[in-house]
Design an enzyme around this catalytic site. Structure first.
Site, mmCIF file in Angstrom:
data_model
loop_
_atom_site.group_PDB
_atom_site.id
_atom_site.type_symbol
_atom_site.label_atom_id
_atom_site.label_comp_id
_atom_site.label_asym_id
_atom_site.label_seq_id
_atom_site.Cartn_x
_atom_site.Cartn_y
_atom_site.Cartn_z
ATOM 1 N N LYS A 45 61.858 60.494 72.903
ATOM 2 C CA LYS A 45 62.346 61.430 72.000
ATOM 3 C C LYS A 45 62.336 63.139 72.732
ATOM 4 O O LYS A 45 61.167 63.324 72.834
ATOM 5 C CB LYS A 45 61.669 61.471 70.622
ATOM 6 C CG LYS A 45 62.160 62.356 69.566
ATOM 7 C CD LYS A 45 63.547 61.912 68.796
ATOM 8 C CE LYS A 45 64.208 62.864 68.078
ATOM 9 N NZ LYS A 45 65.179 63.698 69.010
ATOM 10 N N GLN A 100 56.430 67.021 75.809
ATOM 11 C CA GLN A 100 56.745 66.472 74.495
ATOM 12 C C GLN A 100 55.944 65.016 74.184
ATOM 13 O O GLN A 100 55.889 64.768 73.155
ATOM 14 C CB GLN A 100 58.398 66.028 74.875
ATOM 15 C CG GLN A 100 59.107 65.849 73.624
ATOM 16 C CD GLN A 100 59.888 66.864 73.055
ATOM 17 O OE1 GLN A 100 60.098 68.053 73.593
ATOM 18 N NE2 GLN A 100 59.453 67.046 71.476
ATOM 19 N N LYS A 112 53.025 66.185 72.209
ATOM 20 C CA LYS A 112 53.609 66.711 71.068
ATOM 21 C C LYS A 112 53.980 65.693 70.012
ATOM 22 O O LYS A 112 53.437 65.731 68.905
ATOM 23 C CB LYS A 112 54.965 67.763 71.264
ATOM 24 C CG LYS A 112 55.165 68.404 70.212
ATOM 25 C CD LYS A 112 56.650 69.313 70.453
ATOM 26 C CE LYS A 112 56.839 70.054 71.609
ATOM 27 N NZ LYS A 112 57.654 70.682 71.835
ATOM 28 N N LYS A 143 62.892 64.279 77.707
ATOM 29 C CA LYS A 143 63.789 65.559 77.815
ATOM 30 C C LYS A 143 65.055 65.448 78.903
ATOM 31 O O LYS A 143 64.809 64.657 79.636
ATOM 32 C CB LYS A 143 62.609 66.785 78.187
ATOM 33 C CG LYS A 143 63.111 67.952 77.997
ATOM 34 C CD LYS A 143 62.668 68.505 76.667
ATOM 35 C CE LYS A 143 63.033 69.676 76.109
ATOM 36 N NZ LYS A 143 62.549 70.151 74.995
ATOM 37 N N GLY A 160 68.488 69.131 70.256
ATOM 38 C CA GLY A 160 68.752 70.214 71.005
ATOM 39 C C GLY A 160 67.621 70.924 71.606
ATOM 40 O O GLY A 160 66.315 70.702 71.311
ATOM 41 N N ASP A 161 67.927 72.027 72.315
ATOM 42 C CA ASP A 161 66.810 72.974 73.090
ATOM 43 C C ASP A 161 67.486 74.242 73.445
ATOM 44 O O ASP A 161 68.533 74.581 72.866
ATOM 45 C CB ASP A 161 65.974 72.233 74.178
ATOM 46 C CG ASP A 161 64.703 72.855 74.637
ATOM 47 O OD1 ASP A 161 63.833 72.853 73.684
ATOM 48 O OD2 ASP A 161 64.813 73.600 75.596
ATOM 49 N N THR A 191 61.678 74.054 63.596
ATOM 50 C CA THR A 191 60.839 74.652 64.489
ATOM 51 C C THR A 191 60.009 76.088 64.153
ATOM 52 O O THR A 191 58.764 76.292 64.067
ATOM 53 C CB THR A 191 61.413 74.753 65.869
ATOM 54 O OG1 THR A 191 61.988 73.471 66.100
ATOM 55 C CG2 THR A 191 60.359 74.847 66.920
ATOM 56 N N ASN A 227 67.381 79.760 67.703
ATOM 57 C CA ASN A 227 67.065 79.006 66.746
ATOM 58 C C ASN A 227 65.492 79.170 66.209
ATOM 59 O O ASN A 227 65.095 79.508 64.825
ATOM 60 C CB ASN A 227 67.253 77.769 67.000
ATOM 61 C CG ASN A 227 66.792 76.612 65.726
ATOM 62 O OD1 ASN A 227 65.674 75.950 66.040
ATOM 63 N ND2 ASN A 227 67.659 76.315 65.018
ATOM 64 N N SER A 250 62.884 66.065 63.248
ATOM 65 C CA SER A 250 63.954 65.158 64.115
ATOM 66 C C SER A 250 63.498 63.579 63.678
ATOM 67 O O SER A 250 64.574 62.783 63.390
ATOM 68 C CB SER A 250 64.055 65.106 65.508
ATOM 69 O OG SER A 250 64.676 66.409 65.971
HETATM 70 P P1 NDP Z 1 68.135 79.203 71.546
HETATM 71 O O1 NDP Z 1 69.034 78.815 72.913
HETATM 72 O O2 NDP Z 1 68.358 78.877 70.403
HETATM 73 O O3 NDP Z 1 67.401 80.533 72.052
HETATM 74 C C1 NDP Z 1 66.823 80.877 73.161
HETATM 75 C C2 NDP Z 1 66.140 82.414 73.278
HETATM 76 O O4 NDP Z 1 65.360 82.470 74.055
HETATM 77 C C3 NDP Z 1 67.635 83.279 73.222
HETATM 78 O O5 NDP Z 1 67.119 84.466 72.692
HETATM 79 C C4 NDP Z 1 67.210 83.487 74.766
HETATM 80 O O6 NDP Z 1 67.922 84.658 75.211
HETATM 81 C C5 NDP Z 1 66.064 83.434 75.169
HETATM 82 N N1 NDP Z 1 65.741 83.164 76.628
HETATM 83 C C6 NDP Z 1 66.101 81.993 76.787
HETATM 84 N N2 NDP Z 1 65.802 81.738 78.280
HETATM 85 C C7 NDP Z 1 65.303 82.908 78.449
HETATM 86 C C8 NDP Z 1 64.721 83.511 79.706
HETATM 87 N N3 NDP Z 1 64.733 82.944 80.887
HETATM 88 N N4 NDP Z 1 64.243 84.795 79.779
HETATM 89 C C9 NDP Z 1 64.189 85.510 78.629
HETATM 90 N N5 NDP Z 1 64.800 84.998 77.261
HETATM 91 C C10 NDP Z 1 65.280 83.832 77.153
HETATM 92 O O7 NDP Z 1 66.858 78.146 72.082
HETATM 93 P P2 NDP Z 1 65.385 77.586 71.131
HETATM 94 O O8 NDP Z 1 65.520 78.769 70.002
HETATM 95 O O9 NDP Z 1 65.889 76.296 70.449
HETATM 96 O O10 NDP Z 1 64.163 77.682 72.123
HETATM 97 C C11 NDP Z 1 63.377 78.497 72.538
HETATM 98 C C12 NDP Z 1 61.864 78.032 72.792
HETATM 99 O O11 NDP Z 1 61.531 77.090 71.834
HETATM 100 C C13 NDP Z 1 62.185 77.193 74.070
HETATM 101 O O12 NDP Z 1 61.335 77.112 74.886
HETATM 102 C C14 NDP Z 1 62.330 75.519 73.572
HETATM 103 O O13 NDP Z 1 61.944 74.730 74.264
HETATM 104 C C15 NDP Z 1 61.439 75.665 72.195
HETATM 105 N N6 NDP Z 1 61.543 74.712 71.230
HETATM 106 C C16 NDP Z 1 62.857 74.427 70.568
HETATM 107 C C17 NDP Z 1 62.846 73.657 69.711
HETATM 108 C C18 NDP Z 1 64.106 73.328 68.855
HETATM 109 O O14 NDP Z 1 63.784 72.728 68.000
HETATM 110 N N7 NDP Z 1 65.023 74.043 69.136
HETATM 111 C C19 NDP Z 1 61.855 72.808 69.386
HETATM 112 C C20 NDP Z 1 60.218 73.301 70.030
HETATM 113 C C21 NDP Z 1 60.492 74.056 71.071
HETATM 114 P P3 NDP Z 1 69.464 84.560 75.764
HETATM 115 O O15 NDP Z 1 70.574 84.245 74.785
HETATM 116 O O16 NDP Z 1 69.681 85.843 76.436
HETATM 117 O O17 NDP Z 1 69.495 83.626 77.232
HETATM 118 O O1 2IT Z 2 60.863 70.994 72.430
HETATM 119 C C1 2IT Z 2 60.995 70.339 71.253
HETATM 120 O O2 2IT Z 2 60.207 69.795 70.770
HETATM 121 C C2 2IT Z 2 62.630 70.440 71.149
HETATM 122 N N1 2IT Z 2 63.347 70.976 71.756
HETATM 123 C C3 2IT Z 2 62.947 69.423 69.756
HETATM 124 C C4 2IT Z 2 63.207 68.189 70.180
HETATM 125 C C5 2IT Z 2 63.704 67.303 69.033
HETATM 126 O O3 2IT Z 2 63.952 65.876 69.507
HETATM 127 O O4 2IT Z 2 64.025 67.468 68.021
#
Ligand code: NDP
Ligand code: 2IT
Length: 448
Positions: free
Chosen positions: A90, A111, A114, A126, A165-166, A210, A241, A379
Site C-alpha cells: 500500500k 511507507q 508508517k 510505492k 496519490g502522492d 494527510t 494537497n 486510505s
Molecule cells: P502535491 O503534488 O499536491 O503538492 C506538492 C507541493 O510540493 C507543490 O506545492 C509542489 O510545488 C511542491 N514541491 C514538489 N516537489 C518539489 C521540489 N522538488 N521542490 C520544491 N517544492 C516542491 O503533493 P502532496 O501535497 O500530496 O505531497 C507533498 C508531500 O507530502 C510529499 O512529500 C508526499 O510524499 C507527502 N505525502 C503525501 C500524502 C498524500 O496523501 N498526498 C501522504 C503522506 C505524505 P510545484 O507544484 O511547484 O512542484
Molecule cells: O506517502 C504517503 O503516505 C502517501 N502518499 C499516501 C499513500 C496512500 O496509500 O494513501
C-alpha cells in the site's frame, strides 16, 4: 553503530551506490533500531534487517503516450512492492521528473513502517513515473495515466497492492487511472486504488486526511507540554494537497498560517491565510494549476524566489512539500526564532543534521512516517468502506482518523520511553513500526 546494523547499511550502499535518498532513509531507521536489536537477538538471528531493507519486488516498465501534437513520448513507470508481511502492498504513486528507483525505494521503505504504525493491515509499497504533469493538458494526462495503467493493472488488486496519490498524483490522475483499470479488467468496485472521487467509491476526508492528520499529531505533541494550537503562528511549505489541508485545520483550531510555497518560490502573508484566501489557493492550485507567486500579486504580500519560509519567525513549522527541503541552516534559524514544534507533512523533508538540531534544542519534532500517516490511514478506511459496500459519514471518518493519529502518537511516545529516550519520536516511530513487521516476518518463516 552496532556492527550488525553497520554491515547491513554498508551492504545497501555497496549494492546500490547511486541511491542516496534511499541510503539516507535507511540509515535514519537502522540507527534508531539499535536498542531493539540489542534487546531482542532474534532479529539478527532471523536476518530481519537484511530482509527488510530489500524490496520484495521491483517492477519497471515503459510508458508510451502521445502528446497534444500527436508525437509519441516515452516515460518510465515503476511500482516497488516493498513488504507484504502485514497486508497488501500500500502506498502512493508519484509523478515527478525526479522519480527513479532509488527515490521510490526511500518512499516504499518509509511507507512500510508508517503503515505498520497506523494499526491497519497494510504492507508497504510505492510507485510512480518520471512523467511531469506540470504544463500538460488534461487530455495528455489522461493518455499518460491510461498507458501507465495498461501495464500496472496486472500487478495490483485489493489483496495484492493498492496504490494512491502522492506528489503530482491527485484526484484527476486517480480518476483516470481507476477508469482505465475498470475498462481493462472489467472489475468494478474493488478497492484497487484509494483517493478515488467521492462518486465512485472514494472516502470522505481522504483529500483532507494527510494535512489534518499532521496537525492532529502536532496537537498530541503539544498536549505533552500542556499546550495547544490556539493562537500559534504556523509556517507551511508546499501548496499542494498536504499543505492546503494542513492550513485548513490550523485555521480551524485558531492558529494563523503565514506561509506557503511551490518549487518556484514562497509567499509570506503576516495577516494569515484565512478560509477565504485558502479557497483562492485551492482554486489556483487544483483548478487553474497556477503558481503561488500569483497569491502575492493578488493579495499584495511578499513573494521570494530565493530562500524558504523557514527564515520567518513562527511557533510551528509544517514542511509539506518534498524531501530534504529543510537544511541545517534553516533548522537553526527556526530554533533561533523560537519554534516549538515541527511536524513533517512531507516524507523526509528535514535533512539528518536539521533533525539533530531540533532534537538538541528539545523542539517537539515529528518524523513524516508518524506525522503524515493520516493520508494512508484514511486510505485504509477507504478500503474498509469499499469492502463493506458502505460509506461512513464525514464525522465518522474524521473521528477514526483523529483516533488513529492519537494512537500513533501514543505508540511513538511510549516506545521512545521504553527504549530509553523519552520524547524522541524518531526512535519511537521507527521501533514502533518495525516491531510489528519484524515479528510478523519471523512468524511467517524465512520466505517472508
Ligand atoms: P502535491 O503534488 O499536491 O503538492 C506538492 C507541493 O510540493 C507543490 O506545492 C509542489 O510545488 C511542491 N514541491 C514538489 N516537489 C518539489 C521540489 N522538488 N521542490 C520544491 N517544492 C516542491 O503533493 P502532496 O501535497 O500530496 O505531497 C507533498 C508531500 O507530502 C510529499 O512529500 C508526499 O510524499 C507527502 N505525502 C503525501 C500524502 C498524500 O496523501 N498526498 C501522504 C503522506 C505524505 P510545484 O507544484 O511547484 O512542484
Ligand atoms: O506517502 C504517503 O503516505 C502517501 N502518499 C499516501 C499513500 C496512500 O496509500 O494513501
Amino acid at each position: 553503530m552496532d556492527s550488525y546494523i553497520e554491515s547491513v547499511y554498508e551492504g545497501i550502499k555497496e549494492k546500490d551506490p547511486d541511491q542516496p535518498v534511499f541510503h539516507q532513509a535507511a540509515l535514519e531507521v537502522l540507527e534508531t533500531l539499535e536498542p531493539a536489536i540489542k534487546k531482542f537477538p532474534k532479529y539478527k538471528e532471523f536476518a530481519i534487517l537484511e530482509r527488510i531493507v530489500e524490496p520484495e519486488r521491483i517492477i519497471q516498465f515503459r510508458v508510451p503516450w502521445t502528446n497534444k501534437d500527436g508525437k509519441i513520448q516515452v516515460n518510465r513507470g515503476f511500482r516497488i512492492q516493498y513488504n507484504s508481511a502485514i497486508g497488501p502492498y500500500k502506498g502512493g504513486l508519484r509523478f515527478h521528473p525526479t522519480v527513479n528507483q532509488g527515490m521510490l525505494k526511500f518512499l516504499g521503505f518509509e511507507q512500510t513502517f508508517k503503515n505498520s504504525l497506523t494499526g491497519l493491515p497494510m504492507g508497504g509499497g510505492k510507485g510512480g513515473s518520471d512523467f511531469n504533469p506540470k504544463g500538460k493538458t488534461d487530455n495528455e494526462v489522461e493518455r499518460f495515466c491510461t498507458s501507465f495503467m495498461m501495464e500496472l493493472y496486472r500487478h495490483i488488486g485489493q489483496f495484492i497492492d493498492v496504490p494512491a496519490g502522492d506528489i503530482g498524483v491527485g484526484a484527476r490522475e486517480v480518476g483516470y487511472l481507476y477508469g482505465a483499470y475498470g475498462k481493462i479488467t472489467n472489475l468494478h468496485g474493488t478497492c484497487v486504488l484509494t483517493g478515488k472521487g467521492r462518486t465512485f467509491g472514494g472516502s470522505l476526508i481522504r483529500p483532507e486526511a494527510t494535512g489534518y492528520g499532521t496537525v492532529y499529531f502536532v496537537q498530541e505533541m503539544l498536549k505533552t507540554r500542556k499546550d495547544d494550537m490556539k493562537g500559534k503562528t504556523v509556517c507551511i511549505s508546499g501548496s499542494g494537497n498536504v499543505a492546503q489541508y494542513a492550513t485548513e485545520k490550523c485555521t480551524q483550531l485558531g492558529a494563523k498560517v503565514i506561509s506557503l510555497s511551490d518549487s518556484s518560490g514562497w509567499i509570506h502573508d503576516p495577516d494569515g491565510i484565512d478560509t477565504k484566501k485558502l479557497a483562492w489557493v485551492m482554486d489556483l492550485k487544483n483548478v487553474r494549476r497556477g503558481r503561488i507567486k500569483e497569491y502575492a500579486e493578488h493579495f499584495k504580500v511578499d513573494y521570494s524566489a530565493k530562500g524558504s519560509p523557514w527564515s520567518v519567525k513562527c511557533d510551528i513549522s509544517l514542511p509539506s512539500a518534498t524531501q530534504n527541503e529543510v537544511d541545517a541552516k534553516e533548522a537553526k534559524a527556526l530554533v533561533d526564532n523560537g519554534v516549538i514544534a515541527v511536524g513533517e507533512g512531507a516524507n523526509m523533508p528535514c535533512v539528518p543534521e536539521a533533525v539533530e538540531i531540533f532534537q538538541e534544542a528539545k523542539v517537539l519534532y515529528a518524523p513524516g512516517k508518524a506525522a503524515n500517516a493520516g493520508g494512508v490511514s484514511t486510505s485504509g478506511l477507504e478500503m474498509a468502506q469499499n469492502s463493506m459496500r458502505f460509506f461512513w459519514t464525514r464525522e465518522e471518518v474524521d473521528a477514526k482518523l483523529h483516533q488513529i493519529m492519537a494512537n500513533i502518537h501514543q505508540i511513538a511516545y511510549e516506545t521512545s520511553e521504553k527504549f530509553g529516550d523519552k520524547g524522541n519520536y524518531v526512535l519511537g516511530a521507527n521501533i514502533g513500526g518495525f516491531l510489528k513487521v519484524a515479528d510478523s516476518m519471523i512468524a511467517m518463516g524465512y520466505l517472508s
